[in-house]
Design an enzyme around this catalytic site. Structure first.
Site: not given
Ligand code: 0RA
Length: 638
Positions: A501, A503
């Site tokens: 991801d 993030d």
């Protein structure tokens, strides 16, 4: 003073032109290609010459300037390239140096004692590959200048003025030829900084002042302690067990210098230089230092009763853990294994290095018993860990032999077994793993979902890592084994792609994986098998059209393209899991559309630092790294 014009048709001139022509026709043979790496090589070649002057004790300041038009000036306060007439050619020595291959430092009586010019082609190759070049020499109270185009003199060596009293030196300015170095290449500040820092470390006392006029950045390198400072620098985020041990000694015209320090780290950082060149493949200087360290520690540990009679000697591996060391030799006649491989071969260097290291390190241990004890304790722990690791590894190997070719249950393998075409996606999380499994082309794409955060490999030891479930699955999927047993021949996939991801968690997992690959499967990175997938950050829908934005700049560009009138729906992807299988395929996995970043290791020293900093106990540098992490990887369009 029109030497070059008068003689332009004699045999030596024709030879010169042929030489320069050869460089322009086959730059690969002389500077290793016409790519960005070769471009940087041009600067190194010129700076190497000034470093040679410094090694000869004739220069202590080097200035490198990148101008806004990407021309480069390298100036030193050395003796200045001789300008008097060179008897064999009847031309000024400066012209000969600038226009004859391999003419390097063989002129003007003094010559060099030690030459860094591994590449050996000399500054004439740089001249040949330059659109224009100018050399200004201060010598004998005067200033001289000659100009060139594509390596050919366009002026004689002219006396253009008086040098300020007592000043000597050489200033070379060149502009690389864009008809040879094609494709919008540019000098990278960070890469150059890295290199100049290294040069300044191994050439103690020289100041390298680097100015990038394109961005108004500058940096000055001067290390009073030379490689002693280098070791401190490498260990600046680690806990040292003792002060740096250092010695320099000249035996039979060969100068051996080393510096070492043990820290609480589990890894080793050892670098070897020969005439300031980073000999990445090691050689006799490195072997000499390593064997002396191990022998000295064994001798001391026996004598001090820290190794019992029943204990075996420490192996070379046992004495590596936590070791940071540099060995740097200056040799009047270095023998390298080959042009490209950087490995020092002179056999006498091994003996001399071992001698200098044993003497100094042996004395240090005798005189510093508490430091000695701490080092030996570290080696003992390392020896035990290695034994445990061997057992664990044997177990893994035996088990996998037993289970024959059992692949991990979570692996969705591909049908092709052609390792030049296949790909393994390592995917964060079960849900994204599910989408990837459904969305992929199962013919050549395999998917291995990993759960949660795998081990922090810098902090953990090999035995612990091997018992980790996620790592075990990864190792068996790749088929290569790890560490000393790593064999790239057995790699089951041509590309190994990390897909996480966009993030903080994703970036942490990616870093953990990179650390693991860096420590235990280095050839996988070196041979270009490791990649990072680039999922989009945004999905932008307008009417019946969909765009994907992979960066903020992308998003702005797309929105501008669409214009104001239309009704747009922007979705920000917080994770891979938010994409359905079809979207994941289209944006991130389809070779026709996707962008992969290839993971490279430009410089093992820097990578080593970054990884240990990232995983070490100090928090602020770690945070900084995660923020700038994307720079570690090179953009690659496939
Ligand atoms: C040949 C002989 C001498 C110095 C040099 C070359 C020299 C080359 C370069 C290249 C960049 N900077 C340089 N500085 C010096 C020795 C001359 C003498 O003995 O005076």
């Amino acid at each position: 003073m029109t030497q070059s014009q008068n003689n332009s048709y004699d045999a030596s001139s024709i030879q010169v032109l042929e030489g320069l022509e050869a460089v322009r026709r086959r730059p690969g043979m002389y500077v290793g290609g016409t790519d960005s790496k070769a471009l940087h090589h041009l600067i190194y070649e010129v700076v190497d010459n000034s470093i040679d002057e410094a090694l000869a004790g004739a220069c202590d300041r080097i200035e490198v300037i990148i101008h806004p038009d990407q021309s480069v000036t390298v100036e030193d306060n050395g003796r200045g390239i001789p300008v008097d007439i060179h008897p064999q050619t009847g031309k000024p020595a400066l012209e000969v140096v600038m226009t004859t291959l391999h003419a390097g430092g063989k002129f003007g009586g003094g010559g060099y004692k030690v030459s860094g010019g591994l590449h050996g082609v000399g500054v004439s190759a740089v001249n040949a590959l330059s659109e224009w070049c100018e050399v200004v020499v201060k010598r004998d109270g005067f200033i001289y200048r000659q100009r060139y185009k594509q390596g050919r003199p366009v002026t004689p060596v002219e006396k253009i003025g008086k040098a300020p009293k007592g000043q000597t030196g050489t200033r070379t300015t060149f502009k690389f030829d864009p008809t040879i170095f094609k494709g919008n290449l540019s000098f990278k500040y960070e890469t150059l900084v890295q290199r100049f820092r290294e040069m300044a470390f191994v050439t103690r006392g020289v100041t390298i002042h680097f100015v990038d006029e394109r961005t108004d950045r500058e940096m000055t390198f001067y290390f009073e302690g030379g490689i002693k400072s280098f070791v401190r620098y490498l260990n600046r985020n680690r806990q040292p067990l003792h002060p740096v041990v250092h010695a320099e000694k000249t035996i039979e015209d060969i100068t051996i210098e080393f510096a070492l320090q043990y820290t609480d780290a589990f890894t080793e950082s050892v670098y070897a230089f020969a005439n300031t060149i980073n000999t990445v493949d090691g050689g006799t200087h490195l072997t000499g230092m390593r064997s002396a360290i191990t022998r000295t520690l064994n001798d001391y540990a026996r004598k001090a009763g820290l190794l019992k009679d029943s204990d075996p000697n420490f192996s070379g591996d046992d004495t590596r853990e936590g070791l940071t060391a540099i060995v740097s030799v200056k040799h009047p006649d270095p023998q390298f294994e080959s042009q490209t491989k950087v490995k020092l071969m002179n056999p006498e260097v091994q003996t001399y290095t071992a001698q200098v290291v044993s003497e100094t390190f042996g004395r240090f241990l005798e005189e510093n018993p508490s430091a000695a004890k701490a080092i030996i304790k570290k080696c003992l722990t390392s020896a035990r860990a290695r034994m445990a690791a061997r057992k664990a590894r044997d177990l893994v190997i035996r088990k996998s032999a037993l289970e024959s070719l059992t692949l991990p249950g979570k692996l969705a393998d591909c049908s092709s077994r052609d390792a030049t075409k296949t790909e393994l996606y390592i995917v964060e999380g079960e849900s994204a793993g599910g989408s990837a499994k459904q969305g992929r082309d199962r013919h050549f794409q395999a998917v291995l979902p990993l759960r949660g955060k795998i081990l922090n490999t810098e902090r953990a030891r090999l035995d612990k890592i091997l018992s980790n479930k996620e790592i075990k699955a990864l190792i068996s999927a790749l088929g290569t084994g790890i560490g000393e047993d790593f064999n790239i021949q057995n790699l089951r996939y041509g590309r190994v792609i990390i897909m996480t991801d966009a993030d903080v968690d994703g970036s942490h997992i990616r870093t953990l994986l990179l650390t693991f690959f860096f420590r235990y499967m280095l050839p996988l990175i070196e041979e270009g098998h490791l990649y990072i997938a680039q999922p989009p950050l945004y999905r932008i829908a307008v009417k019946n059209k969909v765009y994907y934005a992979y960066t903020e700049a992308d998003r702005e560009r797309i929105l501008k393209e669409i214009g104001n009138g239309a009704k747009v729906n922007i979705q920000r992807y917080k994770g891979l899991g938010e994409m359905n299988p079809q979207q994941l395929w289209e944006t991130t996995m389809d070779p026709q559309n996707r962008t992969l970043l290839q993971v490279t290791i430009e410089d093992a020293a820097e990578a080593d630092r970054v990884f240990s900093m990232l995983m070490g106990s100090e928090v602020p540098p770690r945070r900084r790294f995660i923020q700038t992490h994307a720079r570690e990887v090179r953009n690659l369009d496939i």
